[in-house]
Design an enzyme around this catalytic site. Structure first.
Site, PDB file in Angstrom:
ATOM      1  N   LYS A  76      29.811  47.019  64.349  1.00  0.00           N
ATOM      2  CA  LYS A  76      29.420  48.445  64.198  1.00  0.00           C
ATOM      3  C   LYS A  76      30.407  49.162  64.735  1.00  0.00           C
ATOM      4  O   LYS A  76      31.483  48.627  65.382  1.00  0.00           O
ATOM      5  CB  LYS A  76      28.006  48.458  65.224  1.00  0.00           C
ATOM      6  CG  LYS A  76      28.504  48.424  66.939  1.00  0.00           C
ATOM      7  CD  LYS A  76      29.167  49.347  67.669  1.00  0.00           C
ATOM      8  CE  LYS A  76      29.171  49.115  69.104  1.00  0.00           C
ATOM      9  NZ  LYS A  76      30.136  49.887  69.681  1.00  0.00           N
ATOM     10  N   PRO A 101      37.586  41.399  65.569  1.00  0.00           N
ATOM     11  CA  PRO A 101      38.109  41.202  66.351  1.00  0.00           C
ATOM     12  C   PRO A 101      37.409  41.220  68.067  1.00  0.00           C
ATOM     13  O   PRO A 101      36.289  42.057  68.084  1.00  0.00           O
ATOM     14  CB  PRO A 101      39.034  42.521  66.549  1.00  0.00           C
ATOM     15  CG  PRO A 101      39.193  42.896  65.207  1.00  0.00           C
ATOM     16  CD  PRO A 101      37.745  42.270  64.619  1.00  0.00           C
ATOM     17  N   VAL A 102      37.649  40.373  68.862  1.00  0.00           N
ATOM     18  CA  VAL A 102      37.077  40.300  70.173  1.00  0.00           C
ATOM     19  C   VAL A 102      37.440  41.361  71.132  1.00  0.00           C
ATOM     20  O   VAL A 102      38.474  41.674  71.328  1.00  0.00           O
ATOM     21  CB  VAL A 102      37.466  38.775  70.724  1.00  0.00           C
ATOM     22  CG1 VAL A 102      36.716  38.563  71.983  1.00  0.00           C
ATOM     23  CG2 VAL A 102      37.096  37.832  69.622  1.00  0.00           C
ATOM     24  N   GLY A 143      31.084  42.690  68.410  1.00  0.00           N
ATOM     25  CA  GLY A 143      31.182  41.414  67.857  1.00  0.00           C
ATOM     26  C   GLY A 143      30.160  40.656  68.760  1.00  0.00           C
ATOM     27  O   GLY A 143      29.535  39.381  68.121  1.00  0.00           O
ATOM     28  N   GLY A 144      30.432  40.255  69.735  1.00  0.00           N
ATOM     29  CA  GLY A 144      29.658  39.357  70.511  1.00  0.00           C
ATOM     30  C   GLY A 144      28.365  39.716  70.706  1.00  0.00           C
ATOM     31  O   GLY A 144      27.302  38.864  70.744  1.00  0.00           O
ATOM     32  N   SER A 183      26.550  41.223  68.295  1.00  0.00           N
ATOM     33  CA  SER A 183      25.872  41.151  67.020  1.00  0.00           C
ATOM     34  C   SER A 183      25.840  39.712  67.005  1.00  0.00           C
ATOM     35  O   SER A 183      24.869  39.454  66.497  1.00  0.00           O
ATOM     36  CB  SER A 183      27.026  41.499  66.194  1.00  0.00           C
ATOM     37  OG  SER A 183      26.693  41.128  64.759  1.00  0.00           O
ATOM     38  N   ASP A 224      24.259  46.615  73.613  1.00  0.00           N
ATOM     39  CA  ASP A 224      24.654  46.834  72.302  1.00  0.00           C
ATOM     40  C   ASP A 224      23.783  45.726  71.363  1.00  0.00           C
ATOM     41  O   ASP A 224      23.969  45.920  69.972  1.00  0.00           O
ATOM     42  CB  ASP A 224      26.007  46.647  71.840  1.00  0.00           C
ATOM     43  CG  ASP A 224      26.905  47.754  72.220  1.00  0.00           C
ATOM     44  OD1 ASP A 224      26.141  48.970  72.263  1.00  0.00           O
ATOM     45  OD2 ASP A 224      28.057  47.775  72.422  1.00  0.00           O
TER      46      ASP A 224
HETATM   47  O1  C5P Z   1      25.258  46.088  78.587  1.00  0.00           O
HETATM   48  P1  C5P Z   1      26.747  45.649  78.638  1.00  0.00           P
HETATM   49  O2  C5P Z   1      26.854  44.176  79.215  1.00  0.00           O
HETATM   50  O3  C5P Z   1      27.292  45.516  77.133  1.00  0.00           O
HETATM   51  O4  C5P Z   1      27.591  46.464  79.479  1.00  0.00           O
HETATM   52  C1  C5P Z   1      28.678  46.056  80.053  1.00  0.00           C
HETATM   53  C2  C5P Z   1      29.250  47.080  81.082  1.00  0.00           C
HETATM   54  O5  C5P Z   1      29.329  48.349  80.463  1.00  0.00           O
HETATM   55  C3  C5P Z   1      27.818  47.349  81.936  1.00  0.00           C
HETATM   56  O6  C5P Z   1      28.010  46.365  83.113  1.00  0.00           O
HETATM   57  C4  C5P Z   1      28.222  48.833  82.605  1.00  0.00           C
HETATM   58  O7  C5P Z   1      29.458  48.703  83.436  1.00  0.00           O
HETATM   59  C5  C5P Z   1      29.133  49.379  81.299  1.00  0.00           C
HETATM   60  N1  C5P Z   1      27.916  50.190  80.683  1.00  0.00           N
HETATM   61  C6  C5P Z   1      27.480  51.433  81.205  1.00  0.00           C
HETATM   62  N2  C5P Z   1      26.474  52.083  80.440  1.00  0.00           N
HETATM   63  C7  C5P Z   1      26.116  51.640  79.221  1.00  0.00           C
HETATM   64  C8  C5P Z   1      26.640  50.548  78.631  1.00  0.00           C
HETATM   65  C9  C5P Z   1      27.617  49.879  79.574  1.00  0.00           C
HETATM   66  O8  C5P Z   1      27.800  51.764  82.238  1.00  0.00           O
HETATM   67  N3  C5P Z   1      25.104  52.479  78.467  1.00  0.00           N
END
Ligand code: C5P
Length: 285
Positions: free
Chosen positions: A11, A95-96, A102-103, A105, A137
Site C-alpha cells: 500500500k 521492501p521490508v 508488506g508484513g 499485507s 495496517d
Molecule cells: O499497529 P502497528 O503494530 O503497526 O504499530 C506499530 C507502532 O506504531 C505502535 O506500537 C505505535 O508506536 C505506532 N503507531 C501509532 N499510531 C498508529 C499506528 C502505529 O502510534 N495509528
C-alpha cells in the site's frame, strides 16, 4: 496435499493526517490507503506434523514468532484447536520495513489463506477483528478495493468507490525506520492545520492527477526528517523531477511520486535509477 497460492500487495498512503494521541498510546489517524501492484506471493501448504514453518530467503524477514505471518498462524491454531500445521513460503518483492506495509499485507493474506486451508469458516467481520489484533495496517488488506479511508489507528476501513488508477515512481532508500520511533518523535502541535481529505477524495474520483498531486500529505514527514535528515534531501531531489506531487508513505523511508502517465513515469524512473538502487514503477491495483 492442499496448496493455496495468493498475492499479497503493498500500500501507499496518499494522505496521512495525525489527528491526535490516544489513551492506548496509539495515534488517531485519517489516512487514504492505495493498494498498489507491487506484491509478494504467499504459498500455503498443509502439514500433518502440526508445525508452523515459515520459509523466506530475504535476510530481513524473521522466520519465527516475530514474523506477523507466524503470529497469525499461531493465533488461529490455538483459537481453533487446529492439529495440522502449515508451511508458508513467502516470495518477497515488497521492501521490508519501508512504510509499504508488506508484513501487514502478508498477515492479512495469511488470515484469508488459513481460513480457506483450515476451513475455519470466518466471515469478513471476524477476519477484521483478528487483523486488528495483529497490527493497525492489517485490516485494509482484507477489503477488496483499490482505495480506502482509514480512521482510528488506521484500522477502521471505509472502502472508496473510486475507479482512478495512478502511476507512481517509488524510491526506497536503504535506511531503517522504526515506526514507534517515528510516531514518538511526532510534535502534535504541528499537525493541527486543516484537513483536505474530502477535497482530495473528490479529485481522486475525478481523476484530476495534478490536483491530487498538490494535496498529498503525510504528517509523519516532520518526525521522519528529524530522525533522518538525509531522507528529506532525497525527497527534495525527487520533487525537482517532473512529478505532480511527492510524499513519504507511512512512516517511511519509502518516497513516492504521483505522475501523469506511464511514459512520464518511465522517464523519471530512468533518472532515479542512476542514483538509487531500489526504484520501482508502480500503479494502483
Ligand atoms: O499497529 P502497528 O503494530 O503497526 O504499530 C506499530 C507502532 O506504531 C505502535 O506500537 C505505535 O508506536 C505506532 N503507531 C501509532 N499510531 C498508529 C499506528 C502505529 O502510534 N495509528
Amino acid at each position: 496435499m492442499k496448496i493455496i497460492k495468493l498475492k499479497s500487495p503493498a500500500k501507499l498512503n496518499l494522505y496521512l493526517k495525525v489527528v491526535g494521541k490516544r489513551h492506548d498510546g496509539f495515534h488517531e489517524l485519517k489516512t487514504i490507503f492505495e493498494r498498489i501492484d507491487l506484491a509478494d506471493t504467499l504459498r500455503f501448504t498443509e502439514m500433518v506434523n502440526g508445525k508452523i514453518n515459515i520459509q523466506c530467503i530475504h535476510p530481513q524477514v524473521p522466520l519465527g514468532p516475530k514474523n506477523l505471518v507466524y503470529k497469525v498462524a499461531d493465533l488461529l491454531r490455538r483459537d481453533f484447536g487446529i492439529s495440522q500445521g502449515v508451511t508458508i513460503q513467502i516470495d518477497k518483492n515488497i521492501p521490508v520495513a519501508a512504510g509499504l506495509a508488506g508484513g501487514s499485507s502478508n498477515a492479512a493474506i495469511t488470515l484469508m489463506g488459513l481460513n480457506q486451508l483450515w476451513r475455519l469458516g470466518l466471515g469478513q467481520k471476524e477476519l477484521v477483528e483478528y487483523a486488528k489484533k495483529i497490527g493497525s495496517d492489517v485490516p485494509f488488506f482484507l477489503y477488496d478495493c483499490s482505495w480506502a479511508l482509514g480512521t482510528g489507528r488506521g484500522d477502521i476501513i471505509s472502502p472508496m468507490k473510486i475507479e482512478t488508477k495512478l502511476w507512481h515512481v517509488l524510491v526506497v532508500p536503504k535506511m531503517r525506520m522504526l515506526t514507534p520511533k517515528v510516531y514518538g518523535a511526532m510534535n502534535l502541535k504541528l499537525t493541527k492545520f486543516g484537513d483536505d481529505v474530502n477535497i482530495l477524495t473528490r479529485y481522486l474520483g475525478q481523476n484530476d492527477v495534478v490536483k491530487i498531486g498538490s494535496l498529498l500529505r503525510n504528517d509523519l514527514e516532520g518526525p521522519i526528517s528529524f530522525l533522518k535528515p538525509s531522507l528529506l534531501k532525497i525527497k527534495r531531489k525527487i520533487e525537482a523531477l517532473n512529478a505532480v506531487g511527492t510524499a513519504f508513505s507511512g512512516s517511511g523511508p519509502s518516497i513516492f511520486s504521483v505522475i501523469e502517465s506511464r511514459k512520464a513515469a518511465v522517464e523519471i524512473y530512468k533518472q532515479l535509477k542512476r542514483q538509487y538502487r531500489q526504484v520501482f514503477i508502480v500503479k494502483t491495483l
